[in-house]
Scaffold this motif. Structure first.
Motif, PDB file in Angstrom:
ATOM      1  N   GLN A 284     -11.415  39.454 -40.827  1.00  0.00           N
ATOM      2  CA  GLN A 284     -10.756  40.227 -39.782  1.00  0.00           C
ATOM      3  C   GLN A 284     -11.013  41.718 -39.975  1.00  0.00           C
ATOM      4  OE1 GLN A 284      -6.525  39.618 -39.520  1.00  0.00           O
ATOM      5  NE2 GLN A 284      -6.317  40.798 -37.647  1.00  0.00           N
TER       6      GLN A 284
ATOM      7  N   GLN B 188     -14.572  42.434 -38.818  1.00  0.00           N
ATOM      8  CA  GLN B 188     -14.647  42.421 -37.358  1.00  0.00           C
ATOM      9  C   GLN B 188     -14.022  43.682 -36.766  1.00  0.00           C
ATOM     10  OE1 GLN B 188     -12.689  38.765 -36.299  1.00  0.00           O
ATOM     11  NE2 GLN B 188     -14.244  37.492 -37.273  1.00  0.00           N
ATOM     12  N   ASN B 189     -12.893  44.103 -37.328  1.00  0.00           N
ATOM     13  CA  ASN B 189     -12.235  45.308 -36.828  1.00  0.00           C
ATOM     14  C   ASN B 189     -13.117  46.537 -37.018  1.00  0.00           C
ATOM     15  OD1 ASN B 189      -9.985  43.842 -36.068  1.00  0.00           O
ATOM     16  ND2 ASN B 189      -8.827  44.313 -37.917  1.00  0.00           N
TER      17      ASN B 189
ATOM     18  N   ALA C 284     -15.751  46.443 -34.339  1.00  0.00           N
ATOM     19  CA  ALA C 284     -15.138  46.751 -33.041  1.00  0.00           C
ATOM     20  C   ALA C 284     -14.809  48.239 -32.927  1.00  0.00           C
ATOM     21  CB  ALA C 284     -13.874  45.916 -32.850  1.00  0.00           C
TER      22      ALA C 284
ATOM     23  N   HIS D 178     -20.324  42.388 -34.456  1.00  0.00           N
ATOM     24  CA  HIS D 178     -18.997  41.814 -34.224  1.00  0.00           C
ATOM     25  C   HIS D 178     -19.109  40.344 -33.841  1.00  0.00           C
ATOM     26  CE1 HIS D 178     -15.165  41.061 -32.089  1.00  0.00           C
ATOM     27  NE2 HIS D 178     -14.676  41.949 -32.929  1.00  0.00           N
ATOM     28  N   ARG D 179     -20.065  40.020 -33.001  1.00  0.00           N
ATOM     29  CA  ARG D 179     -20.259  38.627 -32.590  1.00  0.00           C
ATOM     30  C   ARG D 179     -20.658  37.768 -33.791  1.00  0.00           C
ATOM     31  NH1 ARG D 179     -21.824  36.484 -27.528  1.00  0.00           N
ATOM     32  NH2 ARG D 179     -21.580  34.222 -27.626  1.00  0.00           N
TER      33      ARG D 179
ATOM     34  N   PHE E 266     -20.006  38.340 -36.962  1.00  0.00           N
ATOM     35  CA  PHE E 266     -18.858  38.169 -37.848  1.00  0.00           C
ATOM     36  C   PHE E 266     -17.923  37.082 -37.307  1.00  0.00           C
ATOM     37  CE2 PHE E 266     -19.540  42.675 -39.504  1.00  0.00           C
ATOM     38  CZ  PHE E 266     -19.948  42.236 -40.755  1.00  0.00           C
ATOM     39  N   ASN E 267     -17.815  36.990 -35.983  1.00  0.00           N
ATOM     40  CA  ASN E 267     -17.049  35.884 -35.400  1.00  0.00           C
ATOM     41  C   ASN E 267     -17.681  34.544 -35.736  1.00  0.00           C
ATOM     42  OD1 ASN E 267     -15.050  37.428 -34.199  1.00  0.00           O
ATOM     43  ND2 ASN E 267     -16.166  37.675 -32.288  1.00  0.00           N
TER      44      ASN E 267
ATOM     45  N   SER F 293     -16.887  33.614 -39.218  1.00  0.00           N
ATOM     46  CA  SER F 293     -15.530  33.078 -39.356  1.00  0.00           C
ATOM     47  C   SER F 293     -15.490  31.596 -39.017  1.00  0.00           C
ATOM     48  CB  SER F 293     -14.572  33.854 -38.444  1.00  0.00           C
ATOM     49  OG  SER F 293     -14.513  35.210 -38.810  1.00  0.00           O
TER      50      SER F 293
ATOM     51  N   ASN G 296     -23.052  36.204 -42.560  1.00  0.00           N
ATOM     52  CA  ASN G 296     -22.344  37.431 -42.902  1.00  0.00           C
ATOM     53  C   ASN G 296     -23.321  38.538 -43.261  1.00  0.00           C
ATOM     54  OD1 ASN G 296     -20.659  39.329 -44.664  1.00  0.00           O
ATOM     55  ND2 ASN G 296     -19.106  37.914 -43.917  1.00  0.00           N
TER      56      ASN G 296
ATOM     57  N   ALA H 175     -25.012  39.844 -40.120  1.00  0.00           N
ATOM     58  CA  ALA H 175     -24.062  40.696 -39.396  1.00  0.00           C
ATOM     59  C   ALA H 175     -23.963  42.071 -40.048  1.00  0.00           C
ATOM     60  CB  ALA H 175     -22.693  40.028 -39.349  1.00  0.00           C
TER      61      ALA H 175
END
Length: 229
Positions: A66, A69-70, A73, A136-137, A139-140, A143, A171, A174
């Motif tokens: 998270q 990702q933050n 973003a 970001h995509r 990293f999603n 997850s 990872n 990314a």
């Protein structure tokens, strides 16, 4: 517009573009990448995922994801704001040119040349935005791959390791795009030197390359990871 660029402007911009491309090639595609801070962190990412596969409690892993990702973003949003700022700058060209006339920044800049430089700055921020958005995509996706790693009692060690390494590679990819986005922002700062004069673009480009080289190969952060091997 094309003829607004002097020979020195072309040389300075060519040097800027070549320096950025050369830095990318050396750091990402040459043997030196094996000694960089990013590569050392890539090994830690694999170790993290393998450790994650050996336990069932994965709340800390989701919190780390998270955070990653933050970060992507946040910088993606900052890039969007920077793009908007560039368009606002184009709308205020007359006011900016008046400021140029009042400052000792060298020869007076034409409206066409100023707009061309702002357009180039906008392109750099657009590039960074796409890099942060894709990071970001990814990293999603990472997850999701973490969630697909079987629990200890449900699969063999080899199966769990294979799934964990898939998440680790996602990872790492990314993180490469995230790093490329950050690098774009750094070179955007170097590009700002061109708004003063071509010689300042030379100097700001060399300064940014020196900063990035030091942080990737000679920083205290790299020494921490290298000494722990």
């Amino acid at each position: 517009m094309m003829f607004s660029l002097s020979q020195m402007d072309w040389i300075a911009f060519g040097f800027f573009a070549f320096a950025w491309l050369f830095f990318e090639v050396v750091n990402d595609h040459s043997f030196l990448r094996n000694h960089s801070l990013s590569m050392l962190m890539a090994r830690r990412r694999r170790e993290w995922m393998l450790e994650m596969a050996s336990r069932d409690l994965r709340m800390i892993d989701t919190q780390i994801m998270q955070s990653l990702q933050n970060g992507a973003a946040y910088f993606g949003s900052a890039s969007i704001l920077a793009i908007g700022g560039c368009f606002a700058l184009l709308g205020a060209t007359d006011q900016v040119l008046q400021i140029y006339r009042d400052l000792p920044v060298g020869s007076e800049i034409s409206r066409q040349l100023f707009e061309l430089k702002v357009f180039g700055l906008t392109v750099i921020f657009v590039y960074s935005f796409f890099k942060f958005g894709w990071a970001h995509r990814l990293f999603n996706y990472c997850s999701i791959l973490i969630g697909s790693v079987p629990m200890v009692e449900h699969a063999s060690l080899d199966v769990r390791k294979k799934a964990a390494l898939e998440a680790a590679e996602m990872n790492i990819i990314a993180s490469r795009h995230f790093t490329a986005g950050l690098r774009g922002i750094f070179f955007a700062l170097a590009y700002l030197g061109w708004f003063i004069n071509p010689w300042m673009l030379f100097g700001s480009t060399l300064f940014v390359i020196a900063v990035l080289t030091r942080r990737n190969y000679f920083s205290a952060a790299r020494r921490v990871l290298k000494d722990s091997e």
